[in-house]
Scaffold this motif. Sequence first.
Motif, short mmCIF file in Angstrom:
data_model
loop_
_atom_site.label_atom_id
_atom_site.label_comp_id
_atom_site.label_asym_id
_atom_site.label_seq_id
_atom_site.Cartn_x
_atom_site.Cartn_y
_atom_site.Cartn_z
N SER A 2 70.42 43.05 45.86
CA SER A 2 69.03 42.67 46.97
C SER A 2 68.31 41.63 45.84
O SER A 2 68.41 41.56 44.58
N ARG A 4 65.55 41.30 45.31
CA ARG A 4 64.50 42.16 44.57
C ARG A 4 64.92 42.41 43.16
O ARG A 4 64.04 42.33 42.27
N ALA A 23 58.99 44.40 40.27
CA ALA A 23 59.23 45.81 41.08
C ALA A 23 58.04 46.20 41.75
O ALA A 23 57.87 46.80 42.98
N GLU A 24 57.03 46.18 40.98
CA GLU A 24 55.56 46.73 41.45
C GLU A 24 55.07 45.90 42.49
O GLU A 24 54.55 46.12 43.50
N TYR A 26 56.66 43.93 44.54
CA TYR A 26 57.33 44.13 45.81
C TYR A 26 56.61 45.53 46.69
O TYR A 26 56.61 45.45 47.75
N GLY A 27 56.38 46.56 45.82
CA GLY A 27 55.82 47.68 46.21
C GLY A 27 54.55 47.39 46.76
O GLY A 27 54.03 48.00 47.87
N THR A 28 53.72 46.51 46.18
CA THR A 28 52.34 46.23 46.66
C THR A 28 52.56 45.48 47.92
O THR A 28 51.58 45.60 48.65
N LEU A 30 54.27 45.72 50.28
CA LEU A 30 54.22 46.38 51.58
C LEU A 30 53.07 47.21 52.25
O LEU A 30 53.17 47.56 53.14
N SER A 31 52.19 47.08 51.20
CA SER A 31 50.98 47.79 51.92
C SER A 31 50.26 46.81 52.43
O SER A 31 50.23 45.74 52.41
N ALA A 34 47.85 44.04 50.91
CA ALA A 34 48.37 43.06 50.15
C ALA A 34 47.83 41.56 50.73
O ALA A 34 47.70 41.54 51.64
#
Length: 149
Positions: A2, A4, A23-24, A26-28, A30-31, A34
Amino acid sequence: MSVRLKPSSADGQLQDVFGATVAELYGTALSPDASPALARALELRAFLSLAEEQVARVRDRVHSAMAPDRDMSELDAADLRFDAQWLDAALDARAGYRTALGDLLRTMPPLHQQARPVRLAQQTITTALPPASAASAPPRAGAAQDRRP
């Protein structure tokens, strides 16, 4: 693998600007909160990591073809010219993505000043009907009265 998980040369800069690991981030992203700048930065980072992977593949192929232990009769000038063109294109793409990402990160407002989308809670009004056993209105309440002359 990926995008990512692929490293890029801009990962350290992104961590410095946003204060979190890739990595964090990419998680953020998605919220629903963002920032558009984060989404754009991660998109450019993905393009950059792919361009850097292309550069590495061509570089490794040229190094392999030019290895000292390779038979010189295996060298092909046409293949090397093609690899040089491909490398040129991949390096141009990499430079363009690095420039675009750098410009984006430079023009972003500081993290504490970035506007966050406001989520408005929609208020609802609830009412309850009186229970059926409550006193009811007289049978003709609200009915038009007969007028007789």
